[in-house]
Design an enzyme around this catalytic site. Sequence first.
Site, PDB file in Angstrom:
ATOM      1  N   HIS A   1       2.694  -1.307   8.727  1.00  0.00           N
ATOM      2  CA  HIS A   1       3.913  -0.920   8.026  1.00  0.00           C
ATOM      3  C   HIS A   1       5.040  -1.846   8.480  1.00  0.00           C
ATOM      4  O   HIS A   1       5.171  -2.118   9.680  1.00  0.00           O
ATOM      5  CB  HIS A   1       4.250   0.543   8.360  1.00  0.00           C
ATOM      6  CG  HIS A   1       5.435   1.054   7.610  1.00  0.00           C
ATOM      7  ND1 HIS A   1       5.353   1.453   6.289  1.00  0.00           N
ATOM      8  CD2 HIS A   1       6.729   1.205   7.975  1.00  0.00           C
ATOM      9  CE1 HIS A   1       6.554   1.833   5.884  1.00  0.00           C
ATOM     10  NE2 HIS A   1       7.403   1.694   6.887  1.00  0.00           N
TER      11      HIS A   1
ATOM     12  N   SER B   1       4.606  -2.127  12.528  1.00  0.00           N
ATOM     13  CA  SER B   1       3.822  -1.113  13.244  1.00  0.00           C
ATOM     14  C   SER B   1       2.416  -1.046  12.675  1.00  0.00           C
ATOM     15  O   SER B   1       2.238  -0.966  11.460  1.00  0.00           O
ATOM     16  CB  SER B   1       4.433   0.283  13.054  1.00  0.00           C
ATOM     17  OG  SER B   1       5.795   0.309  13.375  1.00  0.00           O
TER      18      SER B   1
HETATM   19  C1  GRF Z   1       3.009  -5.896   4.130  1.00  0.00           C
HETATM   20  O1  GRF Z   1       4.386  -6.043   4.230  1.00  0.00           O
HETATM   21  C2  GRF Z   1       2.564  -4.649   4.826  1.00  0.00           C
HETATM   22  O2  GRF Z   1       3.387  -4.294   5.892  1.00  0.00           O
HETATM   23  C3  GRF Z   1       2.658  -3.614   3.759  1.00  0.00           C
HETATM   24  O3  GRF Z   1       2.282  -4.267   2.577  1.00  0.00           O
HETATM   25  C4  GRF Z   1       2.563  -5.658   2.687  1.00  0.00           C
HETATM   26  C5  GRF Z   1       1.310  -6.368   2.333  1.00  0.00           C
HETATM   27  O4  GRF Z   1       1.501  -7.756   2.197  1.00  0.00           O
HETATM   28  N1  GRF Z   1       1.840  -2.462   4.071  1.00  0.00           N
HETATM   29  P1  GRF Z   1       0.247  -8.705   2.004  1.00  0.00           P
HETATM   30  O5  GRF Z   1      -0.457  -8.282   0.721  1.00  0.00           O
HETATM   31  O6  GRF Z   1      -0.621  -8.564   3.206  1.00  0.00           O
HETATM   32  O7  GRF Z   1       0.835 -10.079   1.882  1.00  0.00           O
END
Ligand code: GRF
Length: 212
Positions: free
Chosen positions: A113, A145
């Site tokens: 997150h 996190s």
């Molecule tokens: C990330 O910012 C993660 O924290 C959230 O979704 C986003 C995913 O980005 N859960 P990616 O697809 O890994 O580039």
Amino acid sequence: MRAKLNIAVFASGKGSNFSAIIDAIEAGTIREAEIVLVVSNNSDAGALTIARNHGIPAMHLSEAQFGSEGEFCEKLLQELHNHHANIIVLAGYMKKIDPTIIRRFTNRIVNIHPALLPEFGGRGMYGMNVHRAVLASGASTSGASVHIVDEEYDHGRVLLQKPVPVLPGDTPETLAARVLAVEHKLYPEAIRLIAEGQLALDVEQPTSSTSQ
Ligand code: GRF
């Protein structure tokens, strides 16, 4: 003996965290772990392309393809079983995990997150909404996190966190980019620690009668 991590990745977007995890496995930084399956509810997800480019089984599975959420979950569980997955790694998966899956994989689903939980988590706290809320709060620090997934949004035990400074003049986009760069280190690190048994997924939460 510790079981090798057979990771199923669930992703809906571009998959940059997934990519960082593959890189760490391929570089040998994470040992005793293999990505056995990638699932996306979005047929255009970059994560599916990345998986296919690395020869990792990848499938588009969305509830719209099934008559009910129950059938969708049954298919997911079947695929997880067929590919011998023993841990689910959420990497930008934009769908709440059904309790049926959580019960089958209790303490075996992790997520990343883009904030310091328990702050700035919960329903609606995804994508730029998180960074907008951080900036609106005036906080001087955000972060990333890695946490266990339970039946509530962004609620399970935090496994690993790293702070990221909020800088003067930040926009949601500049903050998101700074946090994402940290995620790309933090998520592979968390998986390495889990694979090496240094980060326990099954630790019982101490119960307390006092509210916090
Ligand atoms: C990330 O910012 C993660 O924290 C959230 O979704 C986003 C995913 O980005 N859960 P990616 O697809 O890994 O580039």
